[in-house]
Design a protein around this motif. Structure first.
Motif, mmCIF file in Angstrom:
data_model
loop_
_atom_site.group_PDB
_atom_site.id
_atom_site.type_symbol
_atom_site.label_atom_id
_atom_site.label_comp_id
_atom_site.label_asym_id
_atom_site.label_seq_id
_atom_site.Cartn_x
_atom_site.Cartn_y
_atom_site.Cartn_z
ATOM 1 N N MET A 1 0.831 -1.209 0.000
ATOM 2 C CA MET A 1 0.000 0.000 0.000
ATOM 3 C C MET A 1 0.863 1.255 0.000
ATOM 4 S SD MET A 1 -3.264 -1.057 2.453
ATOM 5 C CE MET A 1 -2.291 -1.455 3.906
ATOM 6 N N ARG A 2 1.974 1.227 0.736
ATOM 7 C CA ARG A 2 2.858 2.395 0.792
ATOM 8 C C ARG A 2 3.477 2.677 -0.573
ATOM 9 N NH1 ARG A 2 5.956 0.898 4.617
ATOM 10 N NH2 ARG A 2 4.948 2.103 6.262
ATOM 11 N N ARG A 3 3.944 1.649 -1.250
ATOM 12 C CA ARG A 3 4.575 1.852 -2.553
ATOM 13 C C ARG A 3 3.565 2.323 -3.605
ATOM 14 N NH1 ARG A 3 9.388 3.310 -1.364
ATOM 15 N NH2 ARG A 3 10.423 1.830 0.023
ATOM 16 N N LEU A 4 2.353 1.826 -3.528
ATOM 17 C CA LEU A 4 1.320 2.303 -4.445
ATOM 18 C C LEU A 4 1.009 3.775 -4.167
ATOM 19 C CD1 LEU A 4 -1.049 -0.806 -4.425
ATOM 20 C CD2 LEU A 4 0.230 0.041 -6.400
ATOM 21 N N ALA A 5 0.894 4.117 -2.894
ATOM 22 C CA ALA A 5 0.606 5.501 -2.523
ATOM 23 C C ALA A 5 1.760 6.413 -2.928
ATOM 24 C CB ALA A 5 0.353 5.604 -1.024
ATOM 25 N N LYS A 6 2.986 5.937 -2.748
ATOM 26 C CA LYS A 6 4.159 6.734 -3.104
ATOM 27 C C LYS A 6 4.199 6.998 -4.607
ATOM 28 C CE LYS A 6 8.817 7.225 -1.295
ATOM 29 N NZ LYS A 6 8.399 8.128 -0.223
ATOM 30 N N ALA A 7 3.634 6.075 -5.381
ATOM 31 C CA ALA A 7 3.568 6.243 -6.832
ATOM 32 C C ALA A 7 2.354 7.072 -7.255
ATOM 33 C CB ALA A 7 3.524 4.882 -7.511
ATOM 34 N N GLY A 8 1.623 7.586 -6.265
ATOM 35 C CA GLY A 8 0.450 8.410 -6.562
ATOM 36 C C GLY A 8 -0.799 7.600 -6.834
ATOM 37 N N GLN A 9 -0.737 6.282 -6.655
ATOM 38 C CA GLN A 9 -1.877 5.403 -6.920
ATOM 39 C C GLN A 9 -2.659 5.185 -5.612
ATOM 40 O OE1 GLN A 9 -0.707 1.878 -9.148
ATOM 41 N NE2 GLN A 9 0.894 3.003 -10.231
ATOM 42 N N TYR A 10 -3.216 6.276 -5.113
ATOM 43 C CA TYR A 10 -3.890 6.244 -3.810
ATOM 44 C C TYR A 10 -5.105 5.326 -3.808
ATOM 45 C CZ TYR A 10 -1.075 10.485 -3.320
ATOM 46 O OH TYR A 10 -0.043 11.380 -3.300
ATOM 47 N N ASP A 11 -5.913 5.395 -4.867
ATOM 48 C CA ASP A 11 -7.116 4.547 -4.934
ATOM 49 C C ASP A 11 -6.745 3.072 -4.994
ATOM 50 O OD1 ASP A 11 -8.950 6.670 -4.820
ATOM 51 O OD2 ASP A 11 -8.780 7.020 -6.976
ATOM 52 N N ASP A 12 -5.638 2.756 -5.696
ATOM 53 C CA ASP A 12 -5.188 1.362 -5.738
ATOM 54 C C ASP A 12 -4.753 0.891 -4.363
ATOM 55 O OD1 ASP A 12 -5.662 1.276 -8.441
ATOM 56 O OD2 ASP A 12 -3.588 1.660 -9.019
ATOM 57 N N ALA A 13 -4.122 1.768 -3.611
ATOM 58 C CA ALA A 13 -3.714 1.413 -2.247
ATOM 59 C C ALA A 13 -4.934 1.106 -1.387
ATOM 60 C CB ALA A 13 -2.904 2.554 -1.633
ATOM 61 N N ILE A 14 -5.983 1.898 -1.553
ATOM 62 C CA ILE A 14 -7.217 1.656 -0.790
ATOM 63 C C ILE A 14 -7.881 0.365 -1.242
ATOM 64 C CG2 ILE A 14 -9.503 2.576 -0.252
ATOM 65 C CD1 ILE A 14 -8.301 5.397 -0.592
ATOM 66 N N ASP A 15 -7.802 0.072 -2.541
ATOM 67 C CA ASP A 15 -8.356 -1.193 -3.051
ATOM 68 C C ASP A 15 -7.659 -2.392 -2.429
ATOM 69 O OD1 ASP A 15 -10.300 -0.089 -4.657
ATOM 70 O OD2 ASP A 15 -9.054 -0.059 -6.467
ATOM 71 N N VAL A 16 -6.341 -2.282 -2.220
ATOM 72 C CA VAL A 16 -5.601 -3.369 -1.568
ATOM 73 C C VAL A 16 -6.164 -3.604 -0.176
ATOM 74 C CG1 VAL A 16 -3.359 -4.037 -0.602
ATOM 75 C CG2 VAL A 16 -3.485 -3.014 -2.881
ATOM 76 N N PHE A 17 -6.451 -2.528 0.535
ATOM 77 C CA PHE A 17 -7.024 -2.658 1.870
ATOM 78 C C PHE A 17 -8.403 -3.330 1.812
ATOM 79 C CE2 PHE A 17 -9.623 -0.912 5.367
ATOM 80 C CZ PHE A 17 -8.896 -1.401 6.444
ATOM 81 N N GLU B 1 2.315 10.161 2.551
ATOM 82 C CA GLU B 1 2.523 10.343 1.106
ATOM 83 C C GLU B 1 1.671 11.489 0.559
ATOM 84 O OE1 GLU B 1 4.962 9.051 -0.266
ATOM 85 O OE2 GLU B 1 5.425 7.663 1.363
ATOM 86 N N LYS B 2 1.337 12.431 1.450
ATOM 87 C CA LYS B 2 0.749 13.720 1.083
ATOM 88 C C LYS B 2 -0.660 13.619 0.506
ATOM 89 C CE LYS B 2 5.397 15.436 0.135
ATOM 90 N NZ LYS B 2 6.341 16.001 -0.840
ATOM 91 N N SER B 3 -1.452 12.719 1.087
ATOM 92 C CA SER B 3 -2.857 12.655 0.665
ATOM 93 C C SER B 3 -3.751 12.428 1.871
ATOM 94 C CB SER B 3 -3.060 11.547 -0.370
ATOM 95 O OG SER B 3 -4.387 11.589 -0.874
ATOM 96 N N VAL B 4 -3.834 13.448 2.705
ATOM 97 C CA VAL B 4 -4.684 13.352 3.884
ATOM 98 C C VAL B 4 -6.155 13.210 3.499
ATOM 99 C CG1 VAL B 4 -4.923 15.862 4.129
ATOM 100 C CG2 VAL B 4 -5.192 14.394 6.131
ATOM 101 N N GLU B 5 -6.535 13.751 2.338
ATOM 102 C CA GLU B 5 -7.933 13.651 1.912
ATOM 103 C C GLU B 5 -8.312 12.201 1.624
ATOM 104 O OE1 GLU B 5 -9.976 15.916 2.295
ATOM 105 O OE2 GLU B 5 -8.598 17.592 2.639
ATOM 106 N N HIS B 6 -7.395 11.415 1.053
ATOM 107 C CA HIS B 6 -7.677 9.994 0.841
ATOM 108 C C HIS B 6 -7.756 9.263 2.178
ATOM 109 C CE1 HIS B 6 -6.692 10.666 -3.446
ATOM 110 N NE2 HIS B 6 -7.373 9.554 -3.654
ATOM 111 N N GLY C 1 -2.031 14.802 9.749
ATOM 112 C CA GLY C 1 -2.069 15.004 8.300
ATOM 113 C C GLY C 1 -2.489 16.404 7.914
ATOM 114 N N TYR C 2 -3.533 16.897 8.549
ATOM 115 C CA TYR C 2 -3.988 18.255 8.238
ATOM 116 C C TYR C 2 -3.005 19.302 8.749
ATOM 117 C CZ TYR C 2 -8.522 16.776 6.436
ATOM 118 O OH TYR C 2 -9.509 16.220 5.667
ATOM 119 N N CYS C 3 -2.349 19.000 9.853
ATOM 120 C CA CYS C 3 -1.378 19.964 10.388
ATOM 121 C C CYS C 3 -0.174 20.119 9.466
ATOM 122 C CB CYS C 3 -0.934 19.532 11.784
ATOM 123 S SG CYS C 3 -2.170 19.847 13.081
ATOM 124 N N ILE C 4 0.328 19.002 8.916
ATOM 125 C CA ILE C 4 1.498 19.114 8.043
ATOM 126 C C ILE C 4 1.119 19.739 6.694
ATOM 127 C CG2 ILE C 4 2.722 17.196 9.107
ATOM 128 C CD1 ILE C 4 1.915 15.437 6.754
#
Length: 535
Positions: A195-211, A236-241, A266-269
């Protein structure tokens, strides 16, 4: 040994010395430091600070000269003095110096080397080639083919991470499916790496799909797993996800304080303190109350904004709620005050800590050392560093990194190397940020033997020489006029499949042109096509 609370006395005396001066940021040495601080090393010669002693480590004599770095100073030697070389690892290293187009070619070369694959050997190789998936995966496949050998789960996870880092997601999933067929090989650690590597590649939705499908791999979709996903999304800079995950699974997976703290952080950073405050309100409605972690995140956001009035307001609220700040909270405040050149106020934080019966920890001292050093008070910073050990406060990698960085800024080359050696004596392993200021200093001073030694030291400590390090080397050597060496490291970087930043490429070409090095310029220009293909 004095009790740890007496550390406050040292800082209080420093504060006394500071308070008599109008300009705190320009002081280079406090004339009003207490006599006990000025003379404690001479009153008892046997207690002299090791920072003040002559450097006698297997020093440059055995650390560098014994490396026999004679001719080509751009080459990195393979063995450090005092370390017994692992013949098998070195043999494999030598084979992997060649560039192979696919892992299959690596396997073929290793089949002829006469070395048996063992988990310790594979572990060392994977660490050294963690940024270069072809040799790493080749060694992994080759070792697996050895009779009677089976990769332990931790090495499989390491290989999953390397493939994910290189965005070789198809191969990564093939390995995970193979692991899934082996009992108990896939764990939450495995899935978190994916999930971390997918998120790092900007594939946030794919990371959530893994979960969403995590249970297929025998991993529970529980609070711990959800928090892990939210945490890596935030980092990985996507607090909204991360917020999206909470909304989707809140009704079926219990939340805890950590769940909300991840979002608050996340929101603080992201400098969205108002959103962080909303999450704190939601946290209370759900029956969880802000703790020291929640408040510290909010304080850090206000520190970034240099809004120290709001910082004080949060501290007051914590006091009202019976939630005492910890040393980490105070460390953040001290660093922020130092950056804002409010040195006097930074010293006053000690008094607040004492009032709250909060003892300074290693992180706090590191922050304070940094503040003093940046204020031009390097001698005082070294006294604080030396006093930590005397008062029983443990030194860690962060403390050494801070002191080494400060020593480099103040051009204290001998002291910086002494500190690096002392880390080994204290059984501490330098990280990449420990080496960075040393590399910059040696490039600037054109100290090629020391630079080569340092890179070898990094290799033996399994520190990854990544894009950042290569950029420092090429940029620093260009600025110092060491263009042959700059070309060497640029070419080595590209040969490892690392894509250099555009400005590094342009800088090197410009310097080569300015110095009439046409042959080298042509060779570097020919790499442009391969760089474009890599990117």
């Amino acid at each position: 040994m004095l009790p740890r609370h007496q550390n406050f006395n040292l800082i209080s005396r420093l504060r006394t010395g500071l308070s008599t001066h109008k300009s705190l940021c320009t002081i280079t040495n406090s004339p009003n430091l207490p006599a006990s601080l000025k003379t404690y090393d001479t009153q008892n010669p046997s207690a002299t600070s090791w920072l003040d002693q002559d450097i006698v480590f297997p020093s440059l004599a055995s650390w560098v000269e014994a490396h026999k770095l004679g001719g080509d100073s751009s080459k990195v030697v393979r063995h450090s003095l005092g370390e017994k070389p692992d013949a098998d690892v070195d043999k494999i290293d030598k084979i992997l110096e060649q560039r192979y187009p696919t892992p299959d070619y690596v396997v073929q070369a290793l089949n002829e080397c006469g070395v048996n694959g063992l988990s310790d050997l594979v572990s060392q190789v994977l660490k050294r080639f963690s940024n270069d998936w072809i040799p790493a995966f080749g060694v992994f496949i080759w070792a697996k083919s050895q009779t009677g050998y089976r990769h332990p789960p931790e090495l499989c996870n390491a290989m999953v991470d390397i493939l994910g880092k290189s965005k070789e997601f198809k191969l990564m999933w093939e390995l995970v499916e193979e692991m899934n067929r082996a009992s108990e090989y896939v764990t939450l650690d495995t899935m978190t790496k994916i999930m971390r590597r997918l998120a790092k590649a900007g594939q946030y939705d794919d990371a959530i799909d893994v979960f969403r499908s995590i249970q297929r791999f025998g991993v529970s979709r529980d609070t711990m797993a959800m928090n892990a996903l939210m945490d890596l999304l935030v980092k990985e800079k996507s607090v909204e996800h991360a917020r999206k995950v909470l909304v989707e699974f809140k009704d079926c997976i219990p939340c805890n304080s950590h769940t909300y703290n991840v979002l608050i952080f996340g929101y603080c950073i992201c400098r969205k303190s108002e959103e962080a405050q909303k999450i704190m309100d939601e946290m209370k409605k759900d029956g969880h109350y802000p703790d020291v972690i929640s408040y510290t995140s909010l304080i850090e956001a206000y520190c970034w904004e240099k809004d120290f009035c709001k910082v004080d307001a949060v501290l007051e609220e914590m006091q009202e709620k019976g939630c005492n700040p910890n040393a980490t909270t105070y460390s953040i405040i001290v660093r922020a005050l130092g950056k804002a050149r409010k040195i006097g106020e930074a010293l006053e934080v000690y008094e607040k800590m004492k009032g709250n019966s909060c003892l300074p920890n290693t992180s706090f001292y590191s922050s304070f050392i940094l503040v003093l050093s940046k204020a031009g008070r390097f001698e005082d910073a070294t006294k604080i560093f030396d006093d930590m050990a005397k008062q029983g406060v443990g030194l860690d990698v962060l403390t050494y990194k801070t002191m080494i960085s400060s020593a480099c800024v103040h051009q204290k080359e001998k002291l910086a190397l002494k500190l690096l050696w002392r880390m080994k004596e204290d059984s501490l392993k330098p990280d990449i940020r420990t080496y960075t200021p040393l590399l910059k200093m040696f490039c600037k001073k054109k100290r090629m033997k020391l630079l080569s030694f340092l890179l070898e030291h990094m290799l033996k400590n399994d520190t990854k020489i990544d894009l950042g390090i290569y950029s420092i080397l090429v940029q620093g050597l260009c600025k110092s006029g060491k263009l042959k060496e700059a070309c060497f490291y640029f070419e080595e970087m590209v040969s490892k499949g690392i894509v250099p930043k555009n400005f590094i490429h342009r800088m090197l070409l410009k310097k080569l042109e300015e110095n009439g090095m046409a042959e080298d310029q042509e060779r570097i220009e020919k790499l442009s096509a391969s760089i474009l293909n890599m990117s």
